[in-house]
Each structure stands twice: as structure tokens, then as C-alpha cells.
Design an enzyme around this catalytic site. Sequence first.
Site, PDB file in Angstrom:
ATOM      1  N   GLU A 105       6.348  -4.435  10.507  1.00  0.00           N
ATOM      2  CA  GLU A 105       7.737  -4.742  10.901  1.00  0.00           C
ATOM      3  C   GLU A 105       8.335  -3.594  11.721  1.00  0.00           C
ATOM      4  OE1 GLU A 105       8.752  -5.762   6.785  1.00  0.00           O
ATOM      5  OE2 GLU A 105       9.681  -7.571   7.603  1.00  0.00           O
ATOM      6  N   GLU A 125       3.297  -9.637   2.508  1.00  0.00           N
ATOM      7  CA  GLU A 125       4.299  -9.570   1.437  1.00  0.00           C
ATOM      8  C   GLU A 125       4.175 -10.703   0.437  1.00  0.00           C
ATOM      9  OE1 GLU A 125       4.865  -8.819   4.565  1.00  0.00           O
ATOM     10  OE2 GLU A 125       6.348  -7.223   4.762  1.00  0.00           O
TER      11      GLU A 125
HETATM   12  C1  3H9 Z   1       6.342  -4.438   2.248  1.00  0.00           C
HETATM   13  O1  3H9 Z   1       5.966  -3.728   3.131  1.00  0.00           O
HETATM   14  C2  3H9 Z   1       7.694  -5.094   2.217  1.00  0.00           C
HETATM   15  C3  3H9 Z   1       8.448  -4.987   3.493  1.00  0.00           C
HETATM   16  O2  3H9 Z   1       8.516  -6.213   4.177  1.00  0.00           O
HETATM   17  C4  3H9 Z   1       9.829  -4.550   3.136  1.00  0.00           C
HETATM   18  C5  3H9 Z   1      10.553  -4.043   4.290  1.00  0.00           C
HETATM   19  C6  3H9 Z   1      11.719  -3.214   3.932  1.00  0.00           C
HETATM   20  N1  3H9 Z   1       2.819   1.228  -1.600  1.00  0.00           N
HETATM   21  O3  3H9 Z   1      -5.959   0.159  -1.626  1.00  0.00           O
HETATM   22  P1  3H9 Z   1      -6.359   1.582  -1.618  1.00  0.00           P
HETATM   23  C7  3H9 Z   1      -1.804   3.274  -2.471  1.00  0.00           C
HETATM   24  S1  3H9 Z   1       5.372  -4.780   0.912  1.00  0.00           S
HETATM   25  C8  3H9 Z   1       2.455   2.201  -2.448  1.00  0.00           C
HETATM   26  O4  3H9 Z   1      -7.136   2.103  -2.771  1.00  0.00           O
HETATM   27  P2  3H9 Z   1      -7.954   1.090   0.716  1.00  0.00           P
HETATM   28  C9  3H9 Z   1      -2.755   2.677  -3.490  1.00  0.00           C
HETATM   29  O5  3H9 Z   1      -2.109   2.383  -4.681  1.00  0.00           O
HETATM   30  C10 3H9 Z   1       3.872  -3.909   1.234  1.00  0.00           C
HETATM   31  N2  3H9 Z   1       1.186   2.621  -2.587  1.00  0.00           N
HETATM   32  O6  3H9 Z   1      -7.105   1.999  -0.272  1.00  0.00           O
HETATM   33  C11 3H9 Z   1      -3.753   3.795  -3.620  1.00  0.00           C
HETATM   34  O7  3H9 Z   1      -3.168   4.790  -4.429  1.00  0.00           O
HETATM   35  P3  3H9 Z   1      -4.043   5.606  -5.465  1.00  0.00           P
HETATM   36  C12 3H9 Z   1       2.996  -4.646   2.189  1.00  0.00           C
HETATM   37  C13 3H9 Z   1       0.260   2.043  -1.827  1.00  0.00           C
HETATM   38  O8  3H9 Z   1      -8.396   1.976   1.800  1.00  0.00           O
HETATM   39  C14 3H9 Z   1      -3.843   4.375  -2.212  1.00  0.00           C
HETATM   40  O9  3H9 Z   1      -2.641   3.968  -1.566  1.00  0.00           O
HETATM   41  N3  3H9 Z   1       1.739  -3.932   2.311  1.00  0.00           N
HETATM   42  C15 3H9 Z   1       0.576   1.029  -0.921  1.00  0.00           C
HETATM   43  O10 3H9 Z   1      -8.960   0.308  -0.027  1.00  0.00           O
HETATM   44  C16 3H9 Z   1      -5.012   3.847  -1.421  1.00  0.00           C
HETATM   45  O11 3H9 Z   1      -5.007   2.414  -1.465  1.00  0.00           O
HETATM   46  C17 3H9 Z   1       0.661  -4.284   1.604  1.00  0.00           C
HETATM   47  O12 3H9 Z   1       0.655  -5.223   0.841  1.00  0.00           O
HETATM   48  C18 3H9 Z   1       1.932   0.621  -0.816  1.00  0.00           C
HETATM   49  N4  3H9 Z   1       2.320  -0.347   0.032  1.00  0.00           N
HETATM   50  O13 3H9 Z   1      -6.920   0.037   1.279  1.00  0.00           O
HETATM   51  C19 3H9 Z   1      -0.567  -3.438   1.823  1.00  0.00           C
HETATM   52  N5  3H9 Z   1      -0.565   0.632  -0.297  1.00  0.00           N
HETATM   53  O14 3H9 Z   1      -5.009   6.392  -4.648  1.00  0.00           O
HETATM   54  C20 3H9 Z   1      -1.037  -2.869   0.517  1.00  0.00           C
HETATM   55  C21 3H9 Z   1      -1.554   1.395  -0.802  1.00  0.00           C
HETATM   56  O15 3H9 Z   1      -3.043   6.419  -6.199  1.00  0.00           O
HETATM   57  N6  3H9 Z   1      -2.144  -1.934   0.655  1.00  0.00           N
HETATM   58  N7  3H9 Z   1      -1.071   2.250  -1.717  1.00  0.00           N
HETATM   59  O16 3H9 Z   1      -4.711   4.563  -6.310  1.00  0.00           O
HETATM   60  C22 3H9 Z   1      -3.395  -2.332   0.950  1.00  0.00           C
HETATM   61  O17 3H9 Z   1      -3.680  -3.467   1.200  1.00  0.00           O
HETATM   62  C23 3H9 Z   1      -4.470  -1.288   0.914  1.00  0.00           C
HETATM   63  O18 3H9 Z   1      -4.009  -0.199   0.153  1.00  0.00           O
HETATM   64  C24 3H9 Z   1      -4.896  -0.753   2.310  1.00  0.00           C
HETATM   65  C25 3H9 Z   1      -5.885   0.449   2.105  1.00  0.00           C
HETATM   66  C26 3H9 Z   1      -5.593  -1.858   3.085  1.00  0.00           C
HETATM   67  C27 3H9 Z   1      -3.722  -0.239   3.072  1.00  0.00           C
END
Ligand code: 3H9
Length: 681
Positions: A105, A125
Site C-alpha cells: 500500500e 490482509e
Molecule cells: C497489513 O499490512 C495491514 C495493512 O493493510 C494495514 C495498513 C495500515 N508483522 O515468516 P518469517 C516476522 S497486515 C510483524 O519467518 P520468511 C515473523 O514473525 C500484514 N512481524 O520469514 C518472524 O519473526 P521471528 C500483511 C512479522 O522469510 C520474522 O518476521 N503482511 C511480520 O519465511 C521473519 O518472518 C503479511 O501478511 C509482520 N507483518 O517470510 C505478510 N511479517 O523471527 C506476513 C513477518 O521473531 N509475513 N514478521 O519469528 C510473511 O508472509 C512472511 O513473514 C514473509 C517472510 C514472506 C515476509
Amino acid sequence: MTGQVHIERERDVAVLVIDNPPVNAGSTDVRRALMAAIATVTADADVKGAVLIGAGRSFIAGSDIREFDLPLAPPEMPQVIAAIEAAAIPFVAALHGAALGGGYELALGCDWRLAAPGTVVGLPETTLGIIPGAGGTQKLPRLVGRPRAIDLIATGARVGADEALGLGMIDAIATGDLRQDAVALAARVAGQKRRVIDMAVPDAPGLDEAIARASRRARPHVIHAIDCVRMAGSVAAADGLAQERALFQTLRIAPEARALRHIFFAERDAARGHPDRAARPLPVDRFGVIGSGTMGAGIATAILLAGKPVVLIDSDAAALDRGLAAITAALEEALRRGKIDAAKAQAARANLTTSLDLAALSACDLVIEAVFEDLDIKRDLVARLDAILRPDAILATNTSYLDIDAMAAATSHPDRVIGMHFFSPAHIMKLLEIVRAGQSSDLAMATGFGVARMLGKQPVEAGNSFGFIGNRIYAAYRAACEFMLEDGALPQDIDAALQEFGFAMGPFAVADLSGLDIAWRMRRARAHLRDPADRYVDIPDRLCEAGRFGRKTGAGYYRYEDGKPRPDPEVEAMILAASRDRGIARAPLAKGDIPWRAMAAIVNEAAHVLSEGVAIRPGDIDVVLVNGYGFPRWTGGPVHWARQQDVAALTMACARAARMTGPGHVPADLKVLGITGDHRS
Ligand code: 3H9
């Protein structure tokens, strides 16, 4: 430098580097730093353009969802984006790694979007129980049209750079260094603004079809997301953005979003295995799989899809041919569905070797046995492998139930034996229980977790108990459902009530699908171990004795016509007879009683599994049930669900579930699951 955003200058272009490891989640600090950096560069008359880029492995993976339980502190992401849109200079978003949710976004708030090859963009989301909250539902339709925006947002699709370029989600893919290409672009477009929010929503065919597709079995927040996208272009932009934001704020703190956040973090915790394990995984390049039945062929396919070579062994040439055919078909299917390209499919076929001789496994780093589920056969195999496998090779068994210690005792390297319990179809299902037997070394366990990651699986550590985590809890659940059959319900009542609760399928439809004969064979083999005082429902035995093995015989708990299940009066008669023979006066069950009794059995067993150390964290149980057993993800899994219930009522229901199973079954201490009544939201 302004906190987590550094400002660097490349002549008259300012480069804003977002630096919040590990994935640059858009936390309050990041938003504050961004706001300050935007103010600085826009106040500088020498700056003619700006680039937003992420340090480390990602642009921005999304808003920091750890902050979502609390009121969001200012500035909120829409304000940051509004500042970029209000600036006189153009902003270029330079994307790499993940640009998801609030990260994408933010990019949609910029004037140009340039991505490095391999970047993943999207608005996931809805997978977290919310809708995009910083303009995603209003801006994406302006780039890709409303039908496609609905598809992308409702499924939470993560879109690769090439596809994103084709759809118009990004403007270009960098051909050289991302930062340098972005700086050059910002310099070239100095003086130009190109706000997505000012663009018209293009007319695109297929809106009704997209809405129908996305609404099928959709959760309420997905319907909200669809409504927001429909609104794009038909109301003033500011109104569309305000309505989206208001919905986002309400959904963010609703129970379903909390549950989905719980499972998001539980999955990541589970993937770490035991917190005290220091060993690093051994590199695994050469795999062996023994047994070319459904599981063996599926496991071999999973390994081939991950780009690794496999030696597939079977002692029976015809079985090996069948396994080979199944693998070829699965690879073709993966190609057809676009999961791999033609080159990868060809490489996967070339990576497969088959043999009738165990000696072909001598060079393997990891061998997974998936032969017939019989302890003697497995022990004999393990003993024979001693002379063949490298002394440092890891041996994994794909058993679903058998005692891995008993298998490990047949080798001189029991420390190198672990369980790797895949779920069928093994190349599709994400769950993988990594089972720690009595002598499994930390090195072997760490390697199991490393391999799971390599295969794109969701690993969960389990102890060596009958059925490990998942099958053990599922057995308690199935037994509770069988008790209800005897007490007064019919399979279709129970299946309907549990589907309504959220299970992908009811237990009897599942049993028919997997085949009743396998469990029947196992029950007979283990009959001598059964406590005669346990309540034993013989309805499944009666069905099998009548040749009703489930779907494959056209009849099980249901009768199948054109592949569709129909309630069968013959089954009803068998069930009534079974109740009569046990002297049970059948009484209809209230609809709400069915899920409540089933859940009490699950929660009670889950608490036992945790107190016995079979699962190492309560959240691991949620991850297993959600990823392997069709338990509704939006409840957060059974433990998270249980934490939202009335503790006294649940405690009583669990005690009743234990009592009903037999005198040897005790109510578990629910406190081990963190069920204290304090978590209710
Ligand atoms: C959003 O954006 C709402 C908006 O519209 C609002 C606008 C205002 N937050 O998965 P991994 C941490 S909703 C906090 O193991 P990978 C994760 O917990 C969000 N922490 O790595 C982990 O921590 P730890 C929309 C997050 O390489 C570390 O990062 N976004 C977040 O296998 C590594 O993550 C999503 O839904 C987060 N958003 O995968 C994307 N994301 O090491 C969510 C990650 O302490 N994330 N962490 O366990 C993912 O899909 C995967 O993490 C990603 C990397 C593909 C990025």
C-alpha cells in the site's frame, strides 16, 4: 538518519532506506521515521525526486501485526501515504523481497513502482482476518480492474514480479541494480506526479463472476473486502478510503483477526522446534525414499519439487512402476497449475532414480522410509540399512503411529533416527511432524527441521507417543464422535454440525474418504492392547464387516451416487442396532452439543499431549490441527478456541469426555494449555 529510516543522497534524488530487521515491518517507529524523512526531503528544494527502498531482505512485509492488539499510535500508514501523495516531488518505490499488505500500500502511494526480479507483492490482509487498511482496496482496482482486484484481495494472493508486471501492479522490473535503476527513474521523472488514487477505475469484464467466486464460503471480513473493492471508483476517493479504514479498524481487534494472528505467530514458533536446540542442520543434497506407495511417491514428489535428487526404492517392480507413474502425474499437474515451469519439471524428472536394490541408497544424506505400516517389516528394513547407509546419514521414518524407539533399536545408530510424519498427499499438505525418539540426536532433529524448510513444509516437533500430536488428538475426537453415534446422532447430523463449526469436512465424510479398512486393520492388530473397560463403539467394524470401506467401495458411513454422499437407511439401521445391543436408549443430541462434545474431547487430549511433553508448546497443537486436520484456521486452532470459552463449563465438558471414554481416562489439567479464562477477547 531519522530512527529506522536513513536518508541518503544521490545527486538531486533522496533515497529513503527503511531499516527495521528482519522484514522491515511497518511499526510505529518506522511510520514515525518515514513521516519525518518525508518532511525532510520534501522541504529540501534541492531534492527533485525520492526513492523508498528497504534495507536487508525485504521492502516492507506489511504493517507490524504485533501492534494490532493495541490502539495504533500516530502517524498511521494512511497519513504517511497522504504525505507522499501531497509531495510535489515524485516518489519511486524500489521493491525487493516482500512488499505485502501495508508495504504494498505504501508502494501504491508512490508514483512509480519498480521491483527487483523475484519480488513478491500483494495484499494478504484477508488471510489475517482483516482488509487492507491503507488504501489497497481503493487503489489496486485502479491498476488491475475490480474483478482482478477482488480475486487478489479475497485470496490474499502473493504475486511474483513477472505476473505483477503483466497485471500492472508494478511498472517495471529492474534490469540492473535496483537502487541505481530507481534513482535513475526518479531523476528522469523529476517534476512529474502520477498518483494511483487519481486514476480512473478501468471497466473490466467479469465483475459478477469474481464476486461470486470470492464470496463462496467466504468469512465475513472477505465480504467486507469485496464490498470495498466494488465501491472503488463509484464513490469519491476520500470516502472510499475512509470507509475502508473504518472497517479495517473494526476488524483488526475482532476475535477472528486475533485468532489468525495467533496462528501466524504459532506457525513461526513451531518451525523453530525445541527452543534449547543449538545444533545446526546437516546439509542434505541427496535423498532416498523407500516404498513407492501413495506416501512414498508423494514424499519423493515433494523432494523433486524442491529441486533435489531422489533415489526411490521398492522391492516390487510393479509397485515401483506405479510409484513412478504417480510421481510423473503429480509433476505434470504441478506444471499445469503453474507451480513449476517446463525447465523445472524436466529437471525434476531427471532428478529421479528408481531401484529395486537398497544398495542404491549408499550415498544418500537422508533416507525416508515409507514402507507398509508394520513394526516388524520396518524393524527388519532398518536393520538391513545399517550395512548400507553412510554412518552419518539420517534415517527418517514416515510412520503415523508406530513406536520409533522400537525401530531405532534395530540399528547401531539410533541417534540418527527420527520420525518425519508427512500428511497425504505429501507433495501438497504443508504439515510435517518431526518426531523426536528417545535417542534422536539434536543434530538429527535440526536436520529434520532444515529439510522441512527446504521442502516448504510447516514443521512441528512431536514426541514419540502413539499417533504423535495430530493422530492422537484426532483419535480422541473421532472416538467422541462415535460415542455420539451410539448416543443418538447419525453421521450426517454430526458431519453437518462440525462443518458448521468450521471443519473442512465432518469426521465420517473424512473416514469414508480415507477408507475404513485401514483403521479396521489397525484396531484388530491392537485389540489385545485395548483396555476392556474402555468404551468401544463397534459401528465402524459393522460397516467394514458389511464390505463398506468408504468411498472406494461406493459405501461407508454414506452411500455414494455419482461420487456424492447420501445418508443411507442401511447405516441408520446398523447404528440403531449397535445402540440397542449396548443397551443405550438413544436420545437426539442438541445441535450445539455435537461440536461442544467433540471439542471437549480434543481439548482434553491436547492438554494430555502437552503435559506429557509430546507437544512442546500449546500453539504447536493449533498448528498441527489447522494444517493437517481441516480444523478452522479462523478459530486459531483448538487451544486458542478453548482459551475463549467459559473455563468452568469447558473443564466440566472435558471431565465428562474423559469419563465417557473409560475409567482409565482422566480429565486433563487445562491450565497447561494456558486456559485460565484470562485470554477471552
Ligand atoms: C497489513 O499490512 C495491514 C495493512 O493493510 C494495514 C495498513 C495500515 N508483522 O515468516 P518469517 C516476522 S497486515 C510483524 O519467518 P520468511 C515473523 O514473525 C500484514 N512481524 O520469514 C518472524 O519473526 P521471528 C500483511 C512479522 O522469510 C520474522 O518476521 N503482511 C511480520 O519465511 C521473519 O518472518 C503479511 O501478511 C509482520 N507483518 O517470510 C505478510 N511479517 O523471527 C506476513 C513477518 O521473531 N509475513 N514478521 O519469528 C510473511 O508472509 C512472511 O513473514 C514473509 C517472510 C514472506 C515476509
